[in-house]
Design an enzyme around this catalytic site. Structure first.
Site, PDB file in Angstrom:
ATOM      1  N   CYS A   1      14.781 -10.275 -54.177  1.00  0.00           N
ATOM      2  CA  CYS A   1      13.799 -11.212 -54.722  1.00  0.00           C
ATOM      3  C   CYS A   1      14.397 -12.144 -55.768  1.00  0.00           C
ATOM      4  CB  CYS A   1      12.615 -10.439 -55.303  1.00  0.00           C
ATOM      5  SG  CYS A   1      11.545  -9.735 -54.032  1.00  0.00           S
TER       6      CYS A   1
ATOM      7  N   THR B   1      13.650 -14.269 -34.225  1.00  0.00           N
ATOM      8  CA  THR B   1      15.053 -14.225 -34.626  1.00  0.00           C
ATOM      9  C   THR B   1      15.676 -15.610 -34.524  1.00  0.00           C
ATOM     10  OG1 THR B   1      15.800 -13.706 -32.384  1.00  0.00           O
ATOM     11  CG2 THR B   1      15.332 -11.840 -33.837  1.00  0.00           C
TER      12      THR B   1
ATOM     13  N   THR C   1      -4.325 -18.480 -57.201  1.00  0.00           N
ATOM     14  CA  THR C   1      -3.812 -17.770 -58.375  1.00  0.00           C
ATOM     15  C   THR C   1      -2.460 -17.112 -58.113  1.00  0.00           C
ATOM     16  OG1 THR C   1      -5.015 -15.729 -57.828  1.00  0.00           O
ATOM     17  CG2 THR C   1      -6.148 -17.330 -59.232  1.00  0.00           C
TER      18      THR C   1
ATOM     19  N   ASP D   1       7.360 -11.699 -46.455  1.00  0.00           N
ATOM     20  CA  ASP D   1       8.420 -11.666 -47.457  1.00  0.00           C
ATOM     21  C   ASP D   1       9.741 -11.420 -46.745  1.00  0.00           C
ATOM     22  OD1 ASP D   1       9.667 -11.568 -50.023  1.00  0.00           O
ATOM     23  OD2 ASP D   1       7.805 -10.750 -50.827  1.00  0.00           O
TER      24      ASP D   1
ATOM     25  N   ASP E   1       1.948  -6.853 -57.738  1.00  0.00           N
ATOM     26  CA  ASP E   1       3.216  -6.130 -57.789  1.00  0.00           C
ATOM     27  C   ASP E   1       4.256  -6.994 -58.491  1.00  0.00           C
ATOM     28  OD1 ASP E   1       3.572  -7.921 -55.691  1.00  0.00           O
ATOM     29  OD2 ASP E   1       4.533  -6.486 -54.362  1.00  0.00           O
TER      30      ASP E   1
END
Length: 356
Positions: free
Chosen positions: A25, A149, A56, A76, A235
């Site tokens: 990240c 892919t 938000t 992600d 998170d």
């Protein structure tokens, strides 16, 4: 003995982390830059069924199907944070699934997103990355039902993760209430360990600790969402603890105060940061939001670096009523989160973070 002395690439192949300009990240676009990009995007009509969108900077989109069901959708993906291909896949998949848990949802299936330099990495290595992702999905009880892919310059892996929840139990990042206690589920410092790993300065114990936290699924999410005293969840990932706390503060219209001494750190993170193993993303994060953070004068540049340290597959940050804090901590403990701790309160100037 450093990690790279006993974790080596396949014959003729480079280390995975050597192929990426930033890992995990820490690859995320800095929050200030991202805010500018999105500000220029054209606004679209928001249908009433869209319960959570981009308003938000929440963890996932949520679409109401009926009064009892809503779909949670998120994606992600990132470049390698570790050199072991299976571990890279596990970390990336765990991180992607976390956004479903952070909304209070239960994952139901995933789609794989795969970009690989096929002339650099062998089919066996790429297969191990996918196997690692599949292992994380099996641990979450979901299948990988498809994906896409491409041949890319840098290795990229992640998921589209889908989940489901009862709209009555939806937990957004913007619903914290004045006086709420903040509870953090995982320790911070993963970015520091990843920086040390890339320089060959992380030992076997450090790697084991890094892997333990980044591959731990945030399974308390759905149970926490059903607790009446829990008001908001998110998170902690690429913007660091400070950045994601600020998102909660800004969305909720309150301030947040962190008790820095209470924040758990991954073992070895402080010493490695003191030795100079700090990610570039940490500095970019601070440049984006540091003006909205009031630091106690006793805190140092090292503390600031850890506050803005980008987390990969980080912990849940929960805002709950004070009388629910014990129940929240007990839930984390039942799921094996021994480091979970109360780290602050919702108080102070709206949209600001104070750390003491």
């Amino acid at each position: 003995m450093t990690l790279h002395q006993f974790t080596t690439p396949a014959a003729g192949e480079p280390r995975l982390t050597s192929l990426s300009h930033g890992g995990g990240c820490g690859c995320k676009i800095a929050p200030g830059v991202l805010e500018g990009i999105l500000r220029g995007a054209s606004a679209l009509p928001v249908p009433p069924e869209l319960l959570v969108g981009i308003e938000t900077s929440d963890d996932a989109a949520v679409w109401r199907l009926n009064d009892r069901q809503a779909v949670v959708a998120t994606t992600d993906f990132f470049m390698p944070i570790v050199d072991d291909p299976a571990d890279f896949g596990r970390i990336a998949a765990t991180n992607a699934i976390s956004d479903v848990y952070a909304m209070g949802g239960t994952p139901i299936f995933a789609l794989a997103l795969v970009g690989m330099p096929v002339n650099v990495l062998s089919q066996a290595t790429i297969g191990q990355i996918l196997d690692g992702g599949a292992a994380a999905c099996r641990a979450a009880g979901i299948p990988i039902a498809g994906g896409h892919t491409i041949d890319s310059v840098e290795p990229i892996y992640g998921l589209v993760a889908l989940g489901i929840l009862d709209p009555a139990h939806l937990k957004r990042n913007c619903d914290a209430r004045a006086g709420d206690v903040l509870i953090l589920g995982k320790p911070v410092g993963v970015g520091v360990l990843s920086a040390a790993l890339k320089k060959g300065a992380l030992d076997a114990d450090g790697y084991a600790g890094m892997l333990a936290t980044t591959t731990r699924l945030n399974t308390p999410g759905p149970e926490l969402a059903r607790l009446p005293g829990v008001h908001a969840m998110t998170d902690v990932t690429g913007f660091g603890l400070a950045g994601h706390a600020l998102e909660m503060a800004r969305g909720s219209g309150y301030g947040i105060r962190l008790d820095w001494a209470a924040v758990p750190l991954v073992a070895g993170a402080r010493a490695l940061a003191a030795a100079g193993h700090v990610t570039g993303a940490s500095g970019r994060n601070w440049a984006s939001y540091g003006a909205r953070v009031a630091l106690d004068p006793a805190l140092t540049d090292l503390d600031r670096a850890l506050l803005s340290d980008p987390q990969t597959s980080g912990g849940l940050l929960v805002a709950c009523a004070p009388d629910a804090a014990g129940e929240v901590l007990a839930c984390f403990r039942r799921h094996g989160f021994a480091d979970a701790a109360a780290v602050g309160r919702v108080e102070g100037e709206a949209g600001m973070l104070s750390v003491g």
